[in-house]
Enzyme design. Sequence first.
Site, PDB file in Angstrom:
ATOM      1  N   ALA A   1       0.868   0.246  -5.247  1.00 61.24           N
ATOM      2  CA  ALA A   1       0.762  -1.215  -5.241  1.00 61.24           C
ATOM      3  C   ALA A   1       0.538  -1.730  -3.824  1.00 61.24           C
ATOM      4  O   ALA A   1       1.164  -1.251  -2.874  1.00 61.24           O
ATOM      5  CB  ALA A   1       2.023  -1.845  -5.830  1.00 61.24           C
TER       6      ALA A   1
ATOM      7  N   ALA B   1       0.837  -1.208   0.000  1.00 60.58           N
ATOM      8  CA  ALA B   1       0.000   0.000   0.000  1.00 60.58           C
ATOM      9  C   ALA B   1       0.867   1.252   0.000  1.00 60.58           C
ATOM     10  O   ALA B   1       0.828   2.062   0.923  1.00 60.58           O
ATOM     11  CB  ALA B   1      -1.002  -0.014   1.143  1.00 60.58           C
ATOM     12  N   HIS B   2       1.662   1.386  -1.050  1.00 62.73           N
ATOM     13  CA  HIS B   2       2.481   2.579  -1.248  1.00 62.73           C
ATOM     14  C   HIS B   2       2.924   2.653  -2.706  1.00 62.73           C
ATOM     15  O   HIS B   2       2.713   1.723  -3.471  1.00 62.73           O
ATOM     16  CB  HIS B   2       3.701   2.580  -0.313  1.00 62.73           C
ATOM     17  CG  HIS B   2       4.668   1.471  -0.555  1.00 62.73           C
ATOM     18  ND1 HIS B   2       4.604   0.268   0.113  1.00 62.73           N
ATOM     19  CD2 HIS B   2       5.710   1.362  -1.408  1.00 62.73           C
ATOM     20  CE1 HIS B   2       5.576  -0.521  -0.310  1.00 62.73           C
ATOM     21  NE2 HIS B   2       6.262   0.128  -1.238  1.00 62.73           N
ATOM     22  N   ALA B   3       3.523   3.769  -3.042  1.00 57.63           N
ATOM     23  CA  ALA B   3       4.128   3.974  -4.355  1.00 57.63           C
ATOM     24  C   ALA B   3       5.540   4.496  -4.136  1.00 57.63           C
ATOM     25  O   ALA B   3       5.919   4.835  -3.012  1.00 57.63           O
ATOM     26  CB  ALA B   3       3.312   4.964  -5.184  1.00 57.63           C
ATOM     27  N   HIS B   4       6.306   4.569  -5.213  1.00 51.60           N
ATOM     28  CA  HIS B   4       7.659   5.114  -5.159  1.00 51.60           C
ATOM     29  C   HIS B   4       7.793   6.233  -6.180  1.00 51.60           C
ATOM     30  O   HIS B   4       7.177   6.196  -7.239  1.00 51.60           O
ATOM     31  CB  HIS B   4       8.692   4.032  -5.489  1.00 51.60           C
ATOM     32  CG  HIS B   4       8.831   2.999  -4.427  1.00 51.60           C
ATOM     33  ND1 HIS B   4       9.617   3.172  -3.326  1.00 51.60           N
ATOM     34  CD2 HIS B   4       8.261   1.777  -4.294  1.00 51.60           C
ATOM     35  CE1 HIS B   4       9.543   2.105  -2.563  1.00 51.60           C
ATOM     36  NE2 HIS B   4       8.716   1.234  -3.130  1.00 51.60           N
TER      37      HIS B   4
END
Length: 143
Positions: A100, A53-56
């Site tokens: 994601a 539960a994050h993005a980059h």
Amino acid sequence: MTRTIWDCNLVYLPKLGDRVGHITPVTNLKELPFETKRVFYLYDIPGGESRGAHAHYECHQFLVAVSGAFEVLLDDGNSKRQVLLNRPDLGLWVPPGIWASEINFSSGAVCLVLASEKYNEKDYIRDYNEYLKFIRGDDSSIG
């Protein structure tokens, strides 16, 4: 560059072996579309639980279910796509700018992650509202 969930590619990895076992090599800039600078894996996740539960901002990731199964929920702020990873010779490339979440882990699953960058907390977007600002071009959200 704005990415979409359709930029996330499933990659079939080489599977070498016979009745006594298999090996799957993963090579930078061949099976992977980037140079690996960090490797880690997730395990002992209770069945049905979720991670991620994050993005980059800059880091590419390549995920493989080396044991068991899990799904990856991909989100580009406009569309969502769910991908099942359940075999050790299949990986999912997640480029930067995609939110994601790894979900629905089977009991005993192991998720191998190959990353293009060393760990840098400032590269993570962990708040979904900040992610939406980032993909819509609000530069004040960049860490």
